[in-house]
Design a protein around this motif. Structure first.
Motif, PDB file in Angstrom:
ATOM      1  N   GLN A 153     -33.254 -60.277   9.597  1.00 33.93           N
ATOM      2  CA  GLN A 153     -33.745 -59.327  10.588  1.00 33.93           C
ATOM      3  C   GLN A 153     -33.016 -59.522  11.904  1.00 33.93           C
ATOM      4  O   GLN A 153     -32.847 -60.660  12.363  1.00 33.93           O
ATOM      5  CB  GLN A 153     -35.241 -59.528  10.821  1.00 33.93           C
ATOM      6  CG  GLN A 153     -36.091 -59.375   9.561  1.00 33.93           C
ATOM      7  CD  GLN A 153     -37.563 -59.573   9.848  1.00 33.93           C
ATOM      8  OE1 GLN A 153     -37.958 -60.544  10.493  1.00 33.93           O
ATOM      9  NE2 GLN A 153     -38.394 -58.653   9.378  1.00 33.93           N
ATOM     10  N   LEU A 154     -32.606 -58.427  12.547  1.00 32.89           N
ATOM     11  CA  LEU A 154     -31.888 -58.500  13.808  1.00 32.89           C
ATOM     12  C   LEU A 154     -32.510 -57.573  14.838  1.00 32.89           C
ATOM     13  O   LEU A 154     -32.806 -56.412  14.531  1.00 32.89           O
ATOM     14  CB  LEU A 154     -30.416 -58.116  13.622  1.00 32.89           C
ATOM     15  CG  LEU A 154     -29.603 -59.031  12.710  1.00 32.89           C
ATOM     16  CD1 LEU A 154     -29.261 -58.325  11.414  1.00 32.89           C
ATOM     17  CD2 LEU A 154     -28.323 -59.508  13.399  1.00 32.89           C
ATOM     18  N   GLY A 155     -32.706 -58.098  16.058  1.00 35.70           N
ATOM     19  CA  GLY A 155     -33.166 -57.278  17.168  1.00 35.70           C
ATOM     20  C   GLY A 155     -34.605 -57.476  17.570  1.00 35.70           C
ATOM     21  O   GLY A 155     -35.102 -56.757  18.448  1.00 35.70           O
ATOM     22  N   LEU A 156     -35.303 -58.441  16.962  1.00 36.92           N
ATOM     23  CA  LEU A 156     -36.720 -58.632  17.274  1.00 36.92           C
ATOM     24  C   LEU A 156     -36.905 -58.998  18.741  1.00 36.92           C
ATOM     25  O   LEU A 156     -36.092 -59.708  19.340  1.00 36.92           O
ATOM     26  CB  LEU A 156     -37.324 -59.728  16.400  1.00 36.92           C
ATOM     27  CG  LEU A 156     -37.201 -59.589  14.886  1.00 36.92           C
ATOM     28  CD1 LEU A 156     -38.061 -60.638  14.206  1.00 36.92           C
ATOM     29  CD2 LEU A 156     -37.557 -58.197  14.415  1.00 36.92           C
ATOM     30  N   ARG A 157     -38.007 -58.528  19.315  1.00 38.56           N
ATOM     31  CA  ARG A 157     -38.307 -58.827  20.720  1.00 38.56           C
ATOM     32  C   ARG A 157     -39.730 -58.365  21.040  1.00 38.56           C
ATOM     33  O   ARG A 157     -40.385 -57.736  20.209  1.00 38.56           O
ATOM     34  CB  ARG A 157     -37.320 -58.105  21.652  1.00 38.56           C
ATOM     35  CG  ARG A 157     -37.335 -56.594  21.509  1.00 38.56           C
ATOM     36  CD  ARG A 157     -36.189 -55.943  22.271  1.00 38.56           C
ATOM     37  NE  ARG A 157     -36.275 -54.484  22.268  1.00 38.56           N
ATOM     38  CZ  ARG A 157     -35.863 -53.712  21.281  1.00 38.56           C
ATOM     39  NH1 ARG A 157     -35.327 -54.251  20.204  1.00 38.56           N
ATOM     40  NH2 ARG A 157     -35.984 -52.392  21.361  1.00 38.56           N
ATOM     41  N   GLY A 158     -40.163 -58.709  22.243  1.00 37.74           N
ATOM     42  CA  GLY A 158     -41.439 -58.197  22.719  1.00 37.74           C
ATOM     43  C   GLY A 158     -42.607 -59.120  22.448  1.00 37.74           C
ATOM     44  O   GLY A 158     -42.485 -60.334  22.559  1.00 37.74           O
ATOM     45  N   TYR A 159     -43.737 -58.557  22.014  1.00 35.46           N
ATOM     46  CA  TYR A 159     -45.006 -59.273  22.008  1.00 35.46           C
ATOM     47  C   TYR A 159     -45.753 -59.165  20.680  1.00 35.46           C
ATOM     48  O   TYR A 159     -46.965 -59.333  20.626  1.00 35.46           O
ATOM     49  CB  TYR A 159     -45.873 -58.736  23.162  1.00 35.46           C
ATOM     50  CG  TYR A 159     -45.161 -58.919  24.477  1.00 35.46           C
ATOM     51  CD1 TYR A 159     -45.261 -60.103  25.190  1.00 35.46           C
ATOM     52  CD2 TYR A 159     -44.314 -57.924  24.968  1.00 35.46           C
ATOM     53  CE1 TYR A 159     -44.560 -60.295  26.368  1.00 35.46           C
ATOM     54  CE2 TYR A 159     -43.613 -58.105  26.148  1.00 35.46           C
ATOM     55  CZ  TYR A 159     -43.742 -59.290  26.844  1.00 35.46           C
ATOM     56  OH  TYR A 159     -43.042 -59.474  28.005  1.00 35.46           O
ATOM     57  N   TRP A 160     -45.036 -58.903  19.622  1.00 33.87           N
ATOM     58  CA  TRP A 160     -45.609 -58.859  18.276  1.00 33.87           C
ATOM     59  C   TRP A 160     -44.522 -59.253  17.293  1.00 33.87           C
ATOM     60  O   TRP A 160     -43.364 -58.903  17.503  1.00 33.87           O
ATOM     61  CB  TRP A 160     -46.095 -57.419  17.962  1.00 33.87           C
ATOM     62  CG  TRP A 160     -46.915 -57.360  16.702  1.00 33.87           C
ATOM     63  CD1 TRP A 160     -48.261 -57.515  16.569  1.00 33.87           C
ATOM     64  CD2 TRP A 160     -46.415 -57.157  15.366  1.00 33.87           C
ATOM     65  NE1 TRP A 160     -48.634 -57.421  15.256  1.00 33.87           N
ATOM     66  CE2 TRP A 160     -47.513 -57.190  14.496  1.00 33.87           C
ATOM     67  CE3 TRP A 160     -45.142 -56.941  14.827  1.00 33.87           C
ATOM     68  CZ2 TRP A 160     -47.398 -57.039  13.113  1.00 33.87           C
ATOM     69  CZ3 TRP A 160     -45.015 -56.786  13.451  1.00 33.87           C
ATOM     70  CH2 TRP A 160     -46.131 -56.831  12.612  1.00 33.87           C
ATOM     71  N   PRO A 161     -44.832 -60.013  16.249  1.00 33.00           N
ATOM     72  CA  PRO A 161     -46.147 -60.361  15.732  1.00 33.00           C
ATOM     73  C   PRO A 161     -46.714 -61.635  16.332  1.00 33.00           C
ATOM     74  O   PRO A 161     -45.986 -62.385  17.002  1.00 33.00           O
ATOM     75  CB  PRO A 161     -45.868 -60.551  14.232  1.00 33.00           C
ATOM     76  CG  PRO A 161     -44.461 -61.083  14.189  1.00 33.00           C
ATOM     77  CD  PRO A 161     -43.738 -60.384  15.302  1.00 33.00           C
ATOM     78  N   PRO A 162     -47.986 -61.913  16.054  1.00 28.03           N
ATOM     79  CA  PRO A 162     -48.630 -63.122  16.578  1.00 28.03           C
ATOM     80  C   PRO A 162     -48.184 -64.367  15.818  1.00 28.03           C
ATOM     81  O   PRO A 162     -47.537 -64.270  14.767  1.00 28.03           O
ATOM     82  CB  PRO A 162     -50.126 -62.837  16.354  1.00 28.03           C
ATOM     83  CG  PRO A 162     -50.158 -61.893  15.192  1.00 28.03           C
ATOM     84  CD  PRO A 162     -48.931 -61.050  15.328  1.00 28.03           C
ATOM     85  N   PRO A 163     -48.533 -65.554  16.330  1.00 25.93           N
ATOM     86  CA  PRO A 163     -48.055 -66.805  15.723  1.00 25.93           C
ATOM     87  C   PRO A 163     -48.380 -66.969  14.248  1.00 25.93           C
ATOM     88  O   PRO A 163     -47.566 -67.500  13.494  1.00 25.93           O
ATOM     89  CB  PRO A 163     -48.752 -67.880  16.574  1.00 25.93           C
ATOM     90  CG  PRO A 163     -48.952 -67.231  17.900  1.00 25.93           C
ATOM     91  CD  PRO A 163     -49.244 -65.802  17.606  1.00 25.93           C
ATOM     92  N   GLU A 164     -49.556 -66.519  13.794  1.00 23.92           N
ATOM     93  CA  GLU A 164     -49.884 -66.716  12.380  1.00 23.92           C
ATOM     94  C   GLU A 164     -48.962 -65.911  11.463  1.00 23.92           C
ATOM     95  O   GLU A 164     -48.637 -66.353  10.354  1.00 23.92           O
ATOM     96  CB  GLU A 164     -51.349 -66.347  12.104  1.00 23.92           C
ATOM     97  CG  GLU A 164     -51.735 -64.919  12.401  1.00 23.92           C
ATOM     98  CD  GLU A 164     -52.259 -64.707  13.817  1.00 23.92           C
ATOM     99  OE1 GLU A 164     -52.990 -63.720  14.037  1.00 23.92           O
ATOM    100  OE2 GLU A 164     -51.937 -65.545  14.697  1.00 23.92           O
ATOM    101  N   VAL A 165     -48.507 -64.747  11.935  1.00 27.15           N
ATOM    102  CA  VAL A 165     -47.559 -63.971  11.144  1.00 27.15           C
ATOM    103  C   VAL A 165     -46.185 -64.634  11.160  1.00 27.15           C
ATOM    104  O   VAL A 165     -45.488 -64.680  10.141  1.00 27.15           O
ATOM    105  CB  VAL A 165     -47.488 -62.518  11.654  1.00 27.15           C
ATOM    106  CG1 VAL A 165     -46.391 -61.748  10.923  1.00 27.15           C
ATOM    107  CG2 VAL A 165     -48.832 -61.819  11.481  1.00 27.15           C
ATOM    108  N   LEU A 166     -45.794 -65.156  12.305  1.00 21.69           N
ATOM    109  CA  LEU A 166     -44.517 -65.873  12.376  1.00 21.69           C
ATOM    110  C   LEU A 166     -44.523 -67.095  11.458  1.00 21.69           C
ATOM    111  O   LEU A 166     -43.505 -67.408  10.824  1.00 21.69           O
ATOM    112  CB  LEU A 166     -44.236 -66.296  13.820  1.00 21.69           C
ATOM    113  CG  LEU A 166     -44.003 -65.154  14.816  1.00 21.69           C
ATOM    114  CD1 LEU A 166     -43.890 -65.713  16.230  1.00 21.69           C
ATOM    115  CD2 LEU A 166     -42.758 -64.358  14.452  1.00 21.69           C
ATOM    116  N   ARG A 167     -45.665 -67.775  11.360  1.00 18.53           N
ATOM    117  CA  ARG A 167     -45.753 -68.915  10.446  1.00 18.53           C
ATOM    118  C   ARG A 167     -45.584 -68.463   8.998  1.00 18.53           C
ATOM    119  O   ARG A 167     -44.912 -69.124   8.196  1.00 18.53           O
ATOM    120  CB  ARG A 167     -47.099 -69.638  10.634  1.00 18.53           C
ATOM    121  CG  ARG A 167     -47.169 -70.491  11.898  1.00 18.53           C
ATOM    122  CD  ARG A 167     -48.367 -71.415  11.887  1.00 18.53           C
ATOM    123  NE  ARG A 167     -49.625 -70.677  11.978  1.00 18.53           N
ATOM    124  CZ  ARG A 167     -50.223 -70.352  13.128  1.00 18.53           C
ATOM    125  NH1 ARG A 167     -49.670 -70.724  14.285  1.00 18.53           N
ATOM    126  NH2 ARG A 167     -51.357 -69.698  13.129  1.00 18.53           N
TER     127      ARG A 167
END
Length: 308
Positions: A153-167
């Motif tokens: 994935q390229l270009g992610l930014r901002g304020y989503w997803p939350p930490p549990e999704v990142l985990r």
């Protein structure tokens, strides 16, 4: 083979992407004829390739699962006949159907996905549904169509997803390039790394371009704009680089929402994403799959002097 996927039943914020395919097709200021010679690639994809537009798939926005099933069958039919599916969205939930349709033909786990987006689209349940445009990548991994380590994935930014999704993403070995990393390391360095990883894992690559990967200044007509993204120029360069260097399994361009566009600039950018992909495919086909022979530093008119 070009397919339209006029669907915005998975939209979480601003609707209107059901009108995206029509806008992408019709916004071009050039004559609507069978010629688009690319200055950069030196090829006319409309002359060098066999390109057909099969029109829009019938997709009812009131029933996401049914609509996505219709699209999956259409993409599978295109892929099973040996054609390359290029799908005009529609919100990003359609990528679940697009990639599944290809994977049903090529084999689950045989295709990598390079994904341009401001958002990871790996949410679990949004508004009580599994099928929103914030969840297609998670659904693909859960279905087995694509492995987590096949996602770039390229270009992610901002304020989503939350930490549990990142985990969850980390546990599934996804590789996500946030804009700060891209700015620090350089976009082409990150793309080349993504290409190398994708081809280590798979025999072909599906390219999914969410137009909101670009800064809203370049693409205001989208449902969930996020400041700080790529420029239009950077996105086109990236698409050209990828489509010149990898065996493609399919392409989709999503999240163009004409009601929020200004002077068709978002639709035109999406149109050019498709043309860059086609021109690069034409170039790589002529050069035996090794389009790295193409020299982007060579002056535009040199080849014409040589031909003369």
């Amino acid at each position: 083979m070009i397919l339209g996927a006029p669907f915005d039943g998975g939209t979480s914020h601003r609707p209107g992407t059901r009108f995206g395919p029509q806008a992408i097709r019709t916004c071009d200021y050039l004559p609507h004829n069978a010629s688009r010679p690319s200055l950069a690639m030196g090829r006319d994809a409309f002359c060098d390739l066999i390109i057909r537009d099969a029109g829009d798939v019938e997709m009812f926005s009131g029933d996401a699962r049914r609509a996505l099933g219709q699209l999956e069958m259409a993409v599978e039919s295109v892929a099973s006949n040996g054609a390359l599916p290029i799908i005009l969205g529609g919100d990003h939930s359609i990528t679940y159907a697009d990639v599944r349709g290809v994977a049903n033909v090529r084999g689950h786990g045989s295709v990598s996905l390079i994904h341009f987006d401001a958002h990871a689209d790996t949410g679990h349940i949004e508004f009580g549904s599994l099928w929103g445009h914030g969840a297609p990548m998670r659904r693909l991994i859960e279905s087995g169509a694509i492995r987590g380590d096949q996602f770039l994935q390229l270009g992610l930014r901002g304020y989503w997803p939350p930490p549990e999704v990142l985990r969850w993403m980390a546990q599934h070995r996804m590789r996500s390039y946030e804009m700060a990393e891209i700015e620090h390391r350089g976009l082409m360095v990150c793309i080349d790394e993504a290409i190398e990883t994708a081809l280590q894992c798979s025999e072909a690559v599906f390219l999914s371009v969410d137009i909101d990967v670009c800064d809203p200044a370049a693409a205001p007509g989208t449902g969930t704009p996020e400041p700080g993204g790529l420029s239009a120029r950077a996105l086109l360069d990236a698409v050209r680089r990828i489509c010149s260097r990898v065996p493609l399994a399919g392409v989709d361009v999503v999240e163009v929402s004409p009601p929020y566009d200004h002077a068709d600039i978002t639709a035109l950018l999406a149109n050019r994403v498709v043309l860059e992909a086609l021109s690069s495919i034409a170039r790589s086909g002529e050069e035996g799959g090794d389009a790295q022979q193409w020299d982007p530093t060579r002056p535009l008119l040199d080849r014409h002097v040589d031909e003369g």
